[in-house]
Design a protein around this motif. Structure first.
Motif, PDB file in Angstrom:
ATOM      1  N   MET A   1       1.367  -3.742   1.181  1.00 44.83           N
ATOM      2  CA  MET A   1       2.126  -4.125  -0.304  1.00 44.83           C
ATOM      3  C   MET A   1       0.788  -5.010  -0.925  1.00 44.83           C
ATOM      4  O   MET A   1      -0.118  -5.591   0.288  1.00 44.83           O
ATOM      5  CB  MET A   1       2.991  -4.629  -0.897  1.00 44.83           C
ATOM      6  N   MET A   2       0.041  -4.598  -2.017  1.00 45.82           N
ATOM      7  CA  MET A   2      -0.155  -6.174  -2.657  1.00 45.82           C
ATOM      8  C   MET A   2       0.124  -7.509  -2.976  1.00 45.82           C
ATOM      9  O   MET A   2       1.309  -7.758  -3.677  1.00 45.82           O
ATOM     10  CB  MET A   2      -0.644  -5.596  -3.919  1.00 45.82           C
ATOM     11  N   GLN A   3      -1.397  -7.903  -2.712  1.00 49.81           N
ATOM     12  CA  GLN A   3      -1.101  -9.881  -3.535  1.00 49.81           C
ATOM     13  C   GLN A   3      -0.062 -10.120  -2.411  1.00 49.81           C
ATOM     14  O   GLN A   3       1.176 -11.316  -2.493  1.00 49.81           O
ATOM     15  CB  GLN A   3      -0.380  -9.603  -4.537  1.00 49.81           C
ATOM     16  N   LEU A   4      -0.153 -10.231  -0.831  1.00 48.55           N
ATOM     17  CA  LEU A   4       0.396 -10.866   0.249  1.00 48.55           C
ATOM     18  C   LEU A   4       0.684 -11.847  -0.031  1.00 48.55           C
ATOM     19  O   LEU A   4       1.901 -12.608   0.608  1.00 48.55           O
ATOM     20  CB  LEU A   4       0.765  -9.718   1.646  1.00 48.55           C
ATOM     21  N   GLN A   5      -0.228 -12.966  -0.060  1.00 50.24           N
ATOM     22  CA  GLN A   5      -0.204 -14.345   0.305  1.00 50.24           C
ATOM     23  C   GLN A   5       0.601 -15.020  -0.846  1.00 50.24           C
ATOM     24  O   GLN A   5       1.175 -16.522  -0.810  1.00 50.24           O
ATOM     25  CB  GLN A   5      -1.898 -15.285  -0.261  1.00 50.24           C
ATOM     26  N   ARG A   6       1.089 -14.458  -2.201  1.00 54.76           N
ATOM     27  CA  ARG A   6       2.423 -14.507  -3.549  1.00 54.76           C
ATOM     28  C   ARG A   6       3.284 -14.105  -3.101  1.00 54.76           C
ATOM     29  O   ARG A   6       4.205 -15.162  -3.458  1.00 54.76           O
ATOM     30  CB  ARG A   6       1.286 -14.476  -4.737  1.00 54.76           C
ATOM     31  N   GLN A   7       3.524 -13.088  -2.350  1.00 57.18           N
ATOM     32  CA  GLN A   7       4.825 -12.374  -2.113  1.00 57.18           C
ATOM     33  C   GLN A   7       4.742 -11.605  -1.410  1.00 57.18           C
ATOM     34  O   GLN A   7       4.044 -10.513  -0.937  1.00 57.18           O
ATOM     35  CB  GLN A   7       5.185 -11.898  -3.832  1.00 57.18           C
ATOM     36  N   SER A   8       5.683 -10.927  -0.718  1.00 58.53           N
ATOM     37  CA  SER A   8       6.400 -10.751   0.611  1.00 58.53           C
ATOM     38  C   SER A   8       6.036  -9.100   0.596  1.00 58.53           C
ATOM     39  O   SER A   8       4.970  -8.488   1.554  1.00 58.53           O
ATOM     40  CB  SER A   8       7.165 -11.165   1.291  1.00 58.53           C
ATOM     41  N   ARG A   9       6.922  -9.048  -0.220  1.00 55.84           N
ATOM     42  CA  ARG A   9       6.101  -7.189  -0.502  1.00 55.84           C
ATOM     43  C   ARG A   9       7.464  -6.875  -2.076  1.00 55.84           C
ATOM     44  O   ARG A   9       7.680  -7.081  -2.658  1.00 55.84           O
ATOM     45  CB  ARG A   9       7.111  -5.950   0.193  1.00 55.84           C
ATOM     46  N   GLY A  10       6.664  -6.019  -3.442  1.00 54.95           N
ATOM     47  CA  GLY A  10       6.654  -5.489  -4.377  1.00 54.95           C
ATOM     48  C   GLY A  10       7.216  -4.425  -4.341  1.00 54.95           C
ATOM     49  O   GLY A  10       6.284  -3.164  -3.545  1.00 54.95           O
ATOM     50  N   ILE A  52       6.579  -5.559   6.988  1.00 57.94           N
ATOM     51  CA  ILE A  52       7.423  -5.089   8.508  1.00 57.94           C
ATOM     52  C   ILE A  52       6.529  -3.383   8.504  1.00 57.94           C
ATOM     53  O   ILE A  52       7.044  -2.935   7.053  1.00 57.94           O
ATOM     54  CB  ILE A  52       8.002  -5.081   8.884  1.00 57.94           C
ATOM     55  N   VAL A  53       6.006  -2.991   9.112  1.00 57.60           N
ATOM     56  CA  VAL A  53       6.032  -1.315   9.175  1.00 57.60           C
ATOM     57  C   VAL A  53       7.045  -0.826   9.516  1.00 57.60           C
ATOM     58  O   VAL A  53       7.667  -0.970  10.251  1.00 57.60           O
ATOM     59  CB  VAL A  53       4.990  -0.736  10.330  1.00 57.60           C
ATOM     60  N   GLY A 230       5.055   0.438   4.625  1.00 52.93           N
ATOM     61  CA  GLY A 230       4.476  -0.905   5.305  1.00 52.93           C
ATOM     62  C   GLY A 230       2.716  -0.063   5.486  1.00 52.93           C
ATOM     63  O   GLY A 230       1.874  -1.139   6.452  1.00 52.93           O
ATOM     64  N   LYS A 231       3.168   1.102   5.447  1.00 53.83           N
ATOM     65  CA  LYS A 231       1.431   1.303   6.568  1.00 53.83           C
ATOM     66  C   LYS A 231       0.271   0.998   4.557  1.00 53.83           C
ATOM     67  O   LYS A 231      -0.656   1.230   4.857  1.00 53.83           O
ATOM     68  CB  LYS A 231       1.331   2.980   6.483  1.00 53.83           C
ATOM     69  N   GLN A 232       0.307   0.866   3.434  1.00 56.41           N
ATOM     70  CA  GLN A 232      -0.740   0.694   3.214  1.00 56.41           C
ATOM     71  C   GLN A 232      -1.371   1.870   3.228  1.00 56.41           C
ATOM     72  O   GLN A 232      -2.893   1.588   2.232  1.00 56.41           O
ATOM     73  CB  GLN A 232      -0.912  -0.414   3.167  1.00 56.41           C
ATOM     74  N   LEU A 233      -1.377   2.658   2.733  1.00 54.21           N
ATOM     75  CA  LEU A 233      -1.840   4.234   2.349  1.00 54.21           C
ATOM     76  C   LEU A 233      -1.694   4.838   1.820  1.00 54.21           C
ATOM     77  O   LEU A 233      -2.500   6.134   1.663  1.00 54.21           O
ATOM     78  CB  LEU A 233      -2.231   5.132   3.862  1.00 54.21           C
ATOM     79  N   GLY A 234      -0.521   4.431   0.952  1.00 55.62           N
ATOM     80  CA  GLY A 234      -0.762   5.299  -0.498  1.00 55.62           C
ATOM     81  C   GLY A 234       1.302   5.771  -0.628  1.00 55.62           C
ATOM     82  O   GLY A 234       1.683   5.485   0.430  1.00 55.62           O
ATOM     83  N   ILE A 235       1.805   6.055  -2.523  1.00 54.78           N
ATOM     84  CA  ILE A 235       2.330   6.615  -2.112  1.00 54.78           C
ATOM     85  C   ILE A 235       3.503   7.562  -2.021  1.00 54.78           C
ATOM     86  O   ILE A 235       1.971   8.651  -1.011  1.00 54.78           O
ATOM     87  CB  ILE A 235       3.463   5.915  -3.703  1.00 54.78           C
ATOM     88  N   ASP A 236       4.348   7.831  -1.741  1.00 53.44           N
ATOM     89  CA  ASP A 236       5.019   9.013  -0.892  1.00 53.44           C
ATOM     90  C   ASP A 236       5.167   9.737  -2.545  1.00 53.44           C
ATOM     91  O   ASP A 236       5.845  10.062  -3.472  1.00 53.44           O
ATOM     92  CB  ASP A 236       6.487   9.193  -0.201  1.00 53.44           C
ATOM     93  N   ALA A 254       9.858   2.058  -3.244  1.00 54.40           N
ATOM     94  CA  ALA A 254       8.959   1.423  -2.300  1.00 54.40           C
ATOM     95  C   ALA A 254       8.108   2.164  -1.233  1.00 54.40           C
ATOM     96  O   ALA A 254       8.425   2.323  -0.854  1.00 54.40           O
ATOM     97  CB  ALA A 254      10.102   0.048  -1.979  1.00 54.40           C
ATOM     98  N   GLY A 255       6.920   1.423  -0.917  1.00 52.42           N
ATOM     99  CA  GLY A 255       6.807   2.018   0.167  1.00 52.42           C
ATOM    100  C   GLY A 255       4.762   2.915   0.209  1.00 52.42           C
ATOM    101  O   GLY A 255       5.128   4.230  -0.971  1.00 52.42           O
ATOM    102  N   GLY A 256       4.398   1.979   0.657  1.00 48.15           N
ATOM    103  CA  GLY A 256       2.781   2.768   0.219  1.00 48.15           C
ATOM    104  C   GLY A 256       2.004   2.005  -0.452  1.00 48.15           C
ATOM    105  O   GLY A 256       0.661   2.243  -0.384  1.00 48.15           O
ATOM    106  N   VAL A 257       2.328   1.414  -1.500  1.00 51.35           N
ATOM    107  CA  VAL A 257       1.532   1.012  -2.729  1.00 51.35           C
ATOM    108  C   VAL A 257       0.371   0.140  -1.796  1.00 51.35           C
ATOM    109  O   VAL A 257       0.477  -1.030  -1.335  1.00 51.35           O
ATOM    110  CB  VAL A 257       2.154  -0.024  -3.370  1.00 51.35           C
TER     111      VAL A 257
END
Length: 275
Positions: A1-10, A52-53, A230-236, A254-257
């Motif tokens: 996901m985005m902004q991993l340094q600030r948060q684990s996942r959104g 995690i993927v 967790g793949k960061q390849l786009g949403i479903d 949640a997923g792929g954003v």
């Protein structure tokens, strides 16, 4: 996901209205829609905040991947992230316990106590421990595996949880995947709920009928697109479209954003129900 340094996942979420008003708006197909809101999430594994993927998270049985794949492992504690979210007024985030060790329990409960009513908690929730999470400071508990047995939805268990904690404090996790071999139509195939760290398919198809039936016993839905998590390849897209069309309650997807464009896509496909 985005902004991993600030948060684990959104996660992306519609701010929660009352269950009755949300349901009425969805069923009417009109009604006032809420603005899109970003919901953060703290995934915990072995006492650490990780992204995690999803397809690599297993119990280590036959055929399991040899190594857990992670995109990010934080050095900071869950409490650190809880403070960040509180400072930014990001309420309703999720603390998800992905392992059963004591270290994970300890840091999760510490974060709940540090910022009462800020976070929801999920992972191994049962009627026996649900109230303890609420007493420690969780606003809601999130449940999946407990309400399924041998791949079948156990309505008696769902009703029991709703009775113990109150429907208004229960979130139902319907994380789902397309069954292998069924991804053969324009909508992407049928989605079925998966449990036990997303390893086991259940018989419950996620569709309008099942969502409307389950909405009687919970306040909102949490739905991971497991195949893209967790793949960061786009949403479903097919899943978000389904939720926007069929969900009678606010739903967190949640997923792929991986971009701001994905957020715009969720906003459109979600029709004000999923954001």
């Amino acid at each position: 996901m985005m902004q991993l340094q600030r948060q684990s996942r959104g996660h992306i979420h519609t701010p929660k209205a009352s269950s009755s008003s949300s349901t009425a708006a969805a069923q009417a197909g009109g009604g006032k829609r809420r603005a899109m809101q970003f919901r953060p999430c703290i995934d915990l594994h072995k006492g650490k905040v990780k992204q995690i993927v999803g397809s690599t998270l297993t119990d280590g049985g036959a055929g399991a991947p040899k190594k857990l794949e992670t995109n990010f492992v934080a050095t900071e504690s869950p409490s650190y992230y809880a403070d960040l979210y509180a400072e930014d007024d990001l309420y309703g985030g999720h603390v998800i316990l992905l392992s059963k060790d004591q270290a994970t329990q300890d840091v999760a409960r510490e974060a709940l106590r540090r910022r009462p009513n800020l976070l929801q908690v999920g992972g191994g929730v049962t009627p026996q421990n649900a109230l303890s999470y609420l007493e420690e400071g969780a606003s809601h508990v999130i449940v999946t595996s407990y309400v399924f047995k041998n791949g079948e939805l156990q309505m008696d268990r769902l009703k029991e949880l709703a009775r113990v904690v109150g429907r208004e404090r229960l979130v139902l996790d319907l994380s789902c995947r397309v069954r292998p071999g069924e991804n053969d139509d324009a909508n992407g195939g049928k989605y079925y709920v998966v449990t036990d760290r997303w390893q086991k398919f259940t018989s419950l198809e996620v569709d309008e009928a099942s969502l409307c039936g389950l909405a009687e016993y919970c306040d909102e839905f949490l739905i991971h697109g497991v195949d893209v998590e967790g793949k960061q390849l786009g949403i479903d897209e097919a899943l978000v479209r389904l939720l926007g069309r069929a969900s009678p309650l606010p739903a967190t997807y949640a997923g792929g954003v991986c971009s701001l464009e994905d957020l715009d896509l969720i906003k459109g496909l979600g029709q004000g129900v999923v954001d």
